[in-house]
Design a protein around this motif. Structure first.
Motif, PDB file in Angstrom:
ATOM      1  N   CYS A 242       0.811  -1.253  -0.068  1.00  0.00           N
ATOM      2  CA  CYS A 242      -0.034  -0.040   0.082  1.00  0.00           C
ATOM      3  C   CYS A 242       0.897   1.311   0.036  1.00  0.00           C
ATOM      4  CB  CYS A 242      -0.733   0.013   1.253  1.00  0.00           C
ATOM      5  SG  CYS A 242      -2.204  -1.325   1.231  1.00  0.00           S
ATOM      6  N   PHE A 243       2.127   1.300   0.374  1.00  0.00           N
ATOM      7  CA  PHE A 243       2.807   2.395   0.256  1.00  0.00           C
ATOM      8  C   PHE A 243       3.230   2.813  -0.866  1.00  0.00           C
ATOM      9  CE2 PHE A 243       3.868   0.903   4.571  1.00  0.00           C
ATOM     10  CZ  PHE A 243       4.563   1.995   5.326  1.00  0.00           C
ATOM     11  N   PRO A 244       3.720   4.113  -1.300  1.00  0.00           N
ATOM     12  CA  PRO A 244       3.581   5.066  -0.142  1.00  0.00           C
ATOM     13  C   PRO A 244       2.250   5.724   0.221  1.00  0.00           C
ATOM     14  CG  PRO A 244       4.138   6.075  -2.332  1.00  0.00           C
ATOM     15  CD  PRO A 244       3.903   4.638  -2.499  1.00  0.00           C
ATOM     16  N   PHE A 245       2.184   6.634   1.448  1.00  0.00           N
ATOM     17  CA  PHE A 245       1.212   7.377   1.983  1.00  0.00           C
ATOM     18  C   PHE A 245       1.451   8.915   1.945  1.00  0.00           C
ATOM     19  CE2 PHE A 245       0.888   3.258   3.613  1.00  0.00           C
ATOM     20  CZ  PHE A 245      -0.715   2.882   3.343  1.00  0.00           C
ATOM     21  N   HIS A 246       0.285   9.609   1.792  1.00  0.00           N
ATOM     22  CA  HIS A 246       0.808  11.139   2.087  1.00  0.00           C
ATOM     23  C   HIS A 246       0.935  11.258   3.437  1.00  0.00           C
ATOM     24  CE1 HIS A 246      -1.119  11.290  -2.265  1.00  0.00           C
ATOM     25  NE2 HIS A 246       0.236  11.744  -2.249  1.00  0.00           N
ATOM     26  N   VAL A 247      -0.147  10.517   4.114  1.00  0.00           N
ATOM     27  CA  VAL A 247      -0.293  10.861   5.700  1.00  0.00           C
ATOM     28  C   VAL A 247      -0.075   9.487   6.380  1.00  0.00           C
ATOM     29  CG1 VAL A 247      -1.620  11.774   7.513  1.00  0.00           C
ATOM     30  CG2 VAL A 247      -1.584  12.987   5.507  1.00  0.00           C
ATOM     31  N   LEU A 248       1.003   9.351   7.226  1.00  0.00           N
ATOM     32  CA  LEU A 248       1.126   8.395   8.200  1.00  0.00           C
ATOM     33  C   LEU A 248       0.793   8.797   9.577  1.00  0.00           C
ATOM     34  CD1 LEU A 248       4.322   7.224   6.301  1.00  0.00           C
ATOM     35  CD2 LEU A 248       2.515   5.701   6.798  1.00  0.00           C
ATOM     36  N   ASN A 249      -0.514   8.478   9.932  1.00  0.00           N
ATOM     37  CA  ASN A 249      -0.971   8.874  11.282  1.00  0.00           C
ATOM     38  C   ASN A 249      -0.791   7.827  12.418  1.00  0.00           C
ATOM     39  OD1 ASN A 249      -2.223  10.380  13.387  1.00  0.00           O
ATOM     40  ND2 ASN A 249      -4.365   9.890  12.836  1.00  0.00           N
ATOM     41  N   ILE A 250       0.347   7.484  13.029  1.00  0.00           N
ATOM     42  CA  ILE A 250       0.369   6.666  13.892  1.00  0.00           C
ATOM     43  C   ILE A 250       0.186   6.868  15.080  1.00  0.00           C
ATOM     44  CG2 ILE A 250       2.290   4.508  14.341  1.00  0.00           C
ATOM     45  CD1 ILE A 250       1.533   5.122  11.293  1.00  0.00           C
ATOM     46  N   ASP A 251      -1.018   6.686  15.655  1.00  0.00           N
ATOM     47  CA  ASP A 251      -1.287   6.926  17.132  1.00  0.00           C
ATOM     48  C   ASP A 251      -1.261   5.896  17.910  1.00  0.00           C
ATOM     49  OD1 ASP A 251      -2.670   7.979  19.426  1.00  0.00           O
ATOM     50  OD2 ASP A 251      -4.392   8.206  18.604  1.00  0.00           O
ATOM     51  N   PHE A 252      -0.066   5.789  18.511  1.00  0.00           N
ATOM     52  CA  PHE A 252      -0.065   4.500  19.524  1.00  0.00           C
ATOM     53  C   PHE A 252      -0.888   4.341  20.650  1.00  0.00           C
ATOM     54  CE2 PHE A 252       4.243   4.338  17.340  1.00  0.00           C
ATOM     55  CZ  PHE A 252       4.125   3.006  16.861  1.00  0.00           C
ATOM     56  N   THR A 253      -1.437   5.714  20.843  1.00  0.00           N
ATOM     57  CA  THR A 253      -2.447   5.752  22.109  1.00  0.00           C
ATOM     58  C   THR A 253      -3.803   5.128  21.900  1.00  0.00           C
ATOM     59  OG1 THR A 253      -3.241   7.687  21.755  1.00  0.00           O
ATOM     60  CG2 THR A 253      -1.047   7.906  22.858  1.00  0.00           C
ATOM     61  N   SER A 254      -4.057   4.811  20.655  1.00  0.00           N
ATOM     62  CA  SER A 254      -5.306   4.086  19.842  1.00  0.00           C
ATOM     63  C   SER A 254      -5.115   2.645  20.347  1.00  0.00           C
ATOM     64  CB  SER A 254      -5.489   4.480  18.525  1.00  0.00           C
ATOM     65  OG  SER A 254      -4.677   3.740  17.828  1.00  0.00           O
ATOM     66  N   GLN A 255      -3.978   2.047  20.653  1.00  0.00           N
ATOM     67  CA  GLN A 255      -4.052   0.886  20.979  1.00  0.00           C
ATOM     68  C   GLN A 255      -4.327   0.435  22.568  1.00  0.00           C
ATOM     69  OE1 GLN A 255      -0.854  -1.253  17.731  1.00  0.00           O
ATOM     70  NE2 GLN A 255       0.063  -0.210  19.599  1.00  0.00           N
ATOM     71  N   ALA A 256      -4.156  -0.633  22.982  1.00  0.00           N
ATOM     72  CA  ALA A 256      -4.339  -0.953  24.406  1.00  0.00           C
ATOM     73  C   ALA A 256      -3.049  -0.414  24.984  1.00  0.00           C
ATOM     74  CB  ALA A 256      -5.029  -2.280  24.749  1.00  0.00           C
ATOM     75  N   VAL A 257      -2.705   0.663  25.559  1.00  0.00           N
ATOM     76  CA  VAL A 257      -1.663   0.937  26.050  1.00  0.00           C
ATOM     77  C   VAL A 257      -1.292   0.307  27.274  1.00  0.00           C
ATOM     78  CG1 VAL A 257      -0.129   2.971  26.784  1.00  0.00           C
ATOM     79  CG2 VAL A 257      -1.948   3.177  24.955  1.00  0.00           C
ATOM     80  N   GLU A 258      -0.019  -0.359  27.299  1.00  0.00           N
ATOM     81  CA  GLU A 258       0.415  -1.210  28.624  1.00  0.00           C
ATOM     82  C   GLU A 258       1.825  -0.485  29.123  1.00  0.00           C
ATOM     83  OE1 GLU A 258       0.954  -5.078  27.397  1.00  0.00           O
ATOM     84  OE2 GLU A 258      -1.341  -5.273  26.739  1.00  0.00           O
ATOM     85  N   SER A 259       1.804  -0.416  30.207  1.00  0.00           N
ATOM     86  CA  SER A 259       3.146   0.098  30.896  1.00  0.00           C
ATOM     87  C   SER A 259       3.811  -1.064  30.974  1.00  0.00           C
ATOM     88  CB  SER A 259       2.761   0.894  32.262  1.00  0.00           C
ATOM     89  OG  SER A 259       1.914   1.905  32.226  1.00  0.00           O
ATOM     90  N   GLU A 260       5.086  -0.982  30.054  1.00  0.00           N
ATOM     91  CA  GLU A 260       5.720  -2.040  30.172  1.00  0.00           C
ATOM     92  C   GLU A 260       7.227  -1.666  29.736  1.00  0.00           C
ATOM     93  OE1 GLU A 260       4.704  -4.022  25.465  1.00  0.00           O
ATOM     94  OE2 GLU A 260       4.165  -5.157  27.320  1.00  0.00           O
ATOM     95  N   ASP A 261       8.215  -2.395  30.333  1.00  0.00           N
ATOM     96  CA  ASP A 261       9.363  -1.907  29.681  1.00  0.00           C
ATOM     97  C   ASP A 261       9.634  -2.227  28.189  1.00  0.00           C
ATOM     98  OD1 ASP A 261      10.170  -1.192  32.384  1.00  0.00           O
ATOM     99  OD2 ASP A 261      11.183  -3.209  32.808  1.00  0.00           O
ATOM    100  N   GLY A 262      10.315  -1.269  27.675  1.00  0.00           N
ATOM    101  CA  GLY A 262      10.539  -1.324  26.044  1.00  0.00           C
ATOM    102  C   GLY A 262       9.450  -0.785  25.236  1.00  0.00           C
ATOM    103  N   ARG A 263       8.103  -0.354  25.794  1.00  0.00           N
ATOM    104  CA  ARG A 263       7.083  -0.234  24.927  1.00  0.00           C
ATOM    105  C   ARG A 263       7.437   1.041  23.929  1.00  0.00           C
ATOM    106  NH1 ARG A 263       3.621   4.030  25.155  1.00  0.00           N
ATOM    107  NH2 ARG A 263       4.392   4.453  27.277  1.00  0.00           N
ATOM    108  N   LEU A 264       8.040   2.121  24.585  1.00  0.00           N
ATOM    109  CA  LEU A 264       8.326   3.433  23.640  1.00  0.00           C
ATOM    110  C   LEU A 264       9.450   2.958  22.819  1.00  0.00           C
ATOM    111  CD1 LEU A 264       7.650   6.720  24.669  1.00  0.00           C
ATOM    112  CD2 LEU A 264       9.490   6.338  23.125  1.00  0.00           C
TER     113      LEU A 264
END
Length: 241
Positions: free
Chosen positions: A108-130
């Protein structure tokens, strides 16, 4: 926390993302009133405010909208709403990008907009997430650069900054896997494990400025931060010209 993140997204869209959407639309299609930005959005079914803005402002249409959702049930809901051309997967975005080389998203690439919102996932406080999020972002950037030619495009990276430490050395190790001629490797102003939110935000901004230098990109970088409970959500925009 999850409900608060869903509510906060509307403010982020209207206060920060919207202006970036409009700017990239003007750069890509300067003479067209009805634009056709191709968009990949990491999102969920309970708040797709970004789609409403993109459609309302004549920046794109359903044919050019692609979604990625973390949850299978929410992905089915997104598909049923028929706002997107296709929901590409119901899986962890960063883990899939880092482990799969044959995923259909690559076609599907390329895109004009890549809107990567990691907060839309089930955010878990775990080491290495970011650290994983940034690792996948560089891989996405590489694919975009490989397929896009010289066209302008926008990346939006949004994440939760919580109490989980961030290991700067791991960010460097991950990035240095992707070697570039005349690039001597990633360097940051701080090393080791960071707990302070201001330090983490500074490292995030440094990361994207380093991406600019590493890949020789002409970019505008901006950021938007909002508190949420005892944490913060940070959104960074990178407009590649």
């Amino acid at each position: 926390m999850e409900e608060a993140l869903i509510s906060l997204k509307t403010e982020i869209v209207n206060s920060f993302w919207k202006n970036k959407f409009i700017k990239i639309g003007q750069l890509v299609f300067p003479r067209k009133k009805y634009k056709s930005l191709k968009v990949l959005s990491l999102t969920n079914s309970r708040n797709i405010e970004e789609v409403k803005i993109l459609i309302k402002d004549h920046l794109t249409s359903r044919a050019y909208l692609f979604a990625w959702c973390n949850d299978f049930i929410e992905a089915l809901s997104l598909d049923a709403e028929a706002k997107f051309n296709e929901v590409l997967d119901a899986a962890k975005f960063e883990e899939t990008f880092l482990s799969r080389t044959d995923h259909k998203v690559y076609a599907c690439f390329p895109f004009h907009v890549l809107n990567i919102d990691f907060t839309s996932q089930a955010v878990e406080s775990e080491d290495g997430r970011l650290e994983k999020e940034l690792h996948s972002i560089e891989k996405v950037l590489l694919k975009q650069k490989e397929t896009n030619g010289n066209n302008a495009w926008l990346m939006l990276f949004t994440t939760l900054i919580d109490n989980t430490p961030v290991n700067v050395d791991d960010i460097k190790i991950n990035s240095d896997q992707y070697t570039i001629s005349l690039w001597s490797g990633m360097t940051f102003s701080k090393q080791g494990s960071l707990n302070d939110s201001d330090d983490i935000k500074n490292i995030l901004m440094e990361f994207f400025h380093k991406m600019k230098d590493k890949y020789g990109l002409q970019v505008d970088i901006d950021s938007f931060t909002k508190p949420i409970n005892s944490h913060e959500v940070m959104s960074i925009s990178i407009i590649v010209k």
